[in-house]
Design a protein around this motif. Structure first.
Motif, PDB file in Angstrom:
ATOM      1  N   GLY A  41       0.813  -1.216   0.000  1.00  0.00           N
ATOM      2  CA  GLY A  41       0.000   0.000   0.000  1.00  0.00           C
ATOM      3  C   GLY A  41       0.847   1.266   0.000  1.00  0.00           C
ATOM      4  O   GLY A  41       2.053   1.221  -0.232  1.00  0.00           O
ATOM      5  N   CYS A  42       0.169   2.377   0.275  1.00  0.00           N
ATOM      6  CA  CYS A  42       0.868   3.669   0.285  1.00  0.00           C
ATOM      7  C   CYS A  42       1.860   3.719   1.452  1.00  0.00           C
ATOM      8  O   CYS A  42       1.496   3.457   2.597  1.00  0.00           O
ATOM      9  CB  CYS A  42      -0.141   4.810   0.412  1.00  0.00           C
ATOM     10  N   GLY A  43       3.104   4.069   1.143  1.00  0.00           N
ATOM     11  CA  GLY A  43       4.146   4.111   2.160  1.00  0.00           C
ATOM     12  C   GLY A  43       4.018   5.270   3.123  1.00  0.00           C
ATOM     13  O   GLY A  43       4.704   5.323   4.142  1.00  0.00           O
ATOM     14  N   VAL A  44       3.117   6.220   2.815  1.00  0.00           N
ATOM     15  CA  VAL A  44       2.949   7.375   3.700  1.00  0.00           C
ATOM     16  C   VAL A  44       1.708   7.212   4.590  1.00  0.00           C
ATOM     17  O   VAL A  44       1.799   7.222   5.811  1.00  0.00           O
ATOM     18  CB  VAL A  44       2.859   8.697   2.900  1.00  0.00           C
ATOM     19  N   CYS A  45       0.521   7.033   3.957  1.00  0.00           N
ATOM     20  CA  CYS A  45      -0.712   7.001   4.755  1.00  0.00           C
ATOM     21  C   CYS A  45      -1.204   5.574   5.027  1.00  0.00           C
ATOM     22  O   CYS A  45      -2.097   5.378   5.854  1.00  0.00           O
ATOM     23  CB  CYS A  45      -1.813   7.808   4.078  1.00  0.00           C
ATOM     24  N   GLY A  46      -0.618   4.590   4.340  1.00  0.00           N
ATOM     25  CA  GLY A  46      -1.006   3.208   4.597  1.00  0.00           C
ATOM     26  C   GLY A  46      -2.257   2.745   3.870  1.00  0.00           C
ATOM     27  O   GLY A  46      -2.627   1.574   3.949  1.00  0.00           O
TER      28      GLY A  46
ATOM     29  N   THR B 236       3.255   5.346  -3.292  1.00  0.00           N
ATOM     30  CA  THR B 236       2.289   6.125  -2.516  1.00  0.00           C
ATOM     31  C   THR B 236       1.016   6.268  -3.333  1.00  0.00           C
ATOM     32  O   THR B 236       1.017   6.062  -4.543  1.00  0.00           O
ATOM     33  CB  THR B 236       2.795   7.556  -2.214  1.00  0.00           C
ATOM     34  N   CYS B 237      -0.031   6.654  -2.640  1.00  0.00           N
ATOM     35  CA  CYS B 237      -1.268   6.986  -3.344  1.00  0.00           C
ATOM     36  C   CYS B 237      -1.090   8.364  -3.993  1.00  0.00           C
ATOM     37  O   CYS B 237      -0.096   9.056  -3.740  1.00  0.00           O
ATOM     38  CB  CYS B 237      -2.438   7.012  -2.362  1.00  0.00           C
ATOM     39  N   LYS B 238      -2.061   8.745  -4.804  1.00  0.00           N
ATOM     40  CA  LYS B 238      -1.966  10.020  -5.526  1.00  0.00           C
ATOM     41  C   LYS B 238      -1.872  11.206  -4.558  1.00  0.00           C
ATOM     42  O   LYS B 238      -1.076  12.131  -4.750  1.00  0.00           O
ATOM     43  CB  LYS B 238      -3.222  10.154  -6.393  1.00  0.00           C
ATOM     44  N   GLU B 239      -2.656  11.139  -3.482  1.00  0.00           N
ATOM     45  CA  GLU B 239      -2.703  12.260  -2.534  1.00  0.00           C
ATOM     46  C   GLU B 239      -1.352  12.484  -1.844  1.00  0.00           C
ATOM     47  O   GLU B 239      -0.933  13.612  -1.630  1.00  0.00           O
ATOM     48  CB  GLU B 239      -3.792  12.034  -1.469  1.00  0.00           C
ATOM     49  N   CYS B 240      -0.693  11.390  -1.491  1.00  0.00           N
ATOM     50  CA  CYS B 240       0.590  11.513  -0.774  1.00  0.00           C
ATOM     51  C   CYS B 240       1.763  11.641  -1.740  1.00  0.00           C
ATOM     52  O   CYS B 240       2.894  11.861  -1.313  1.00  0.00           O
ATOM     53  CB  CYS B 240       0.835  10.295   0.102  1.00  0.00           C
ATOM     54  N   GLY B 241       1.486  11.449  -3.032  1.00  0.00           N
ATOM     55  CA  GLY B 241       2.569  11.297  -3.997  1.00  0.00           C
ATOM     56  C   GLY B 241       3.382  12.540  -4.257  1.00  0.00           C
ATOM     57  O   GLY B 241       2.848  13.603  -4.566  1.00  0.00           O
TER      58      GLY B 241
HETATM   59 ZN   LIG Z   1      -1.218   7.855   0.831  1.00  0.00          ZN
END
Ligand SMILES: [Zn+2]
Length: 239
Positions: A152-157, A174-179
């Motif tokens: 999953g996303c390495g920032v928000c999980g 990461t997801c788009k938001e955290c990217g």
């Molecule tokens: Zn994220």
């Protein structure tokens, strides 16, 4: 002193008039350099043991920290690799990765086994060569201290979603938001999950193999500061 070990030839260069210098990958001492005498003469008995890909039991004479091959018993030369140019370059890329990530005098049995498995799959099976190479590369990167996180996303999980990014510095998506990293594709992520032995969405893997190869090559280059010409050639040839 005599040292008997299983090994794979990851590099072989001409040396003096009839000799070669081998870079051997051994399970207990990692990468080591060994001379092998007279193998460029026609009919040399140990010629097979001086070829890249050769997987054999080597007997090495050790003197003042230098090794010389005195005999070898062949397990597998992975000869079918020489009959298929695409698989051949995937095999060469496997050896490039070993050469770049392995340390001298530092054992790495897990990667040794993974290398043998990878060369075996490339030479014998119908398995996709890109997946064989990616499976190996992910393993070798993890063992080499540069794991690729595919959870999953390495920032928000959260899930990475349809347009993830890849953070080269940290080795995670990461997801788009955290990217903030480089745009990657969902198919790259799913193919890498498949090659890491994780659950993956088959319907989202289209076109992902080639992208995943490019991403892993770029990641390897950045972490090891090495060029991977055979890996590059394999990507070019791979359909
Ligand atoms: Zn994220």
């Amino acid at each position: 002193m005599e040292y008997k070990t299983d090994a794979i030839v990851i590099r072989s260069i001409d040396y003096k008039e009839n000799d070669k210098l081998l870079t051997l990958f051994t399970p207990s001492r990692g990468k080591l350099t060994a001379g092998i005498r007279g193998v460029r003469k026609p009919k040399a008995k140990l010629n097979f043991a001086a070829q890249p890909f050769c997987f054999a039991e080597y007997v090495l004479a050790e003197r003042a920290g230098r090794y010389t091959v005195t005999s070898a018993y062949l397990y597998d030369g992975f000869f079918p690799l020489r009959t298929d140019i695409v698989r051949y370059y995937a095999g060469c890329a496997t050896l490039e990765i070993c050469n770049a990530l392995l340390m001298e005098e530092e054992g790495n049995e897990g990667t040794f086994i993974a290398t043998v498995e990878c060369l075996k799959s490339l030479s014998l099976s119908e398995e996709d060569p890109a997946e064989c190479l990616l499976t190996f590369a992910l393993h070798a990167l993890r063992e080499g201290g540069y794991p690729v996180d595919l959870d999953g996303c390495g920032v928000c999980g959260e899930e990475v979603g349809e347009t993830p990014c890849f953070e080269f510095e940290f080795g995670f998506f990461t997801c788009k938001e955290c990217g903030q990293g480089e745009r990657a594709s969902r198919s790259t992520y799913e193919v890498l999950r498949k090659c890491a032995g994780l659950t993956y969405a088959e319907e989202k893997t289209d076109g992902g193999r080639k992208r995943a190869l490019r991403l892993i090559k770029a990641y390897l280059s950045q972490k090891t500061e090495e060029e991977y010409p055979c890996f590059g050639e394999f990507i070019r040839l791979y359909e």
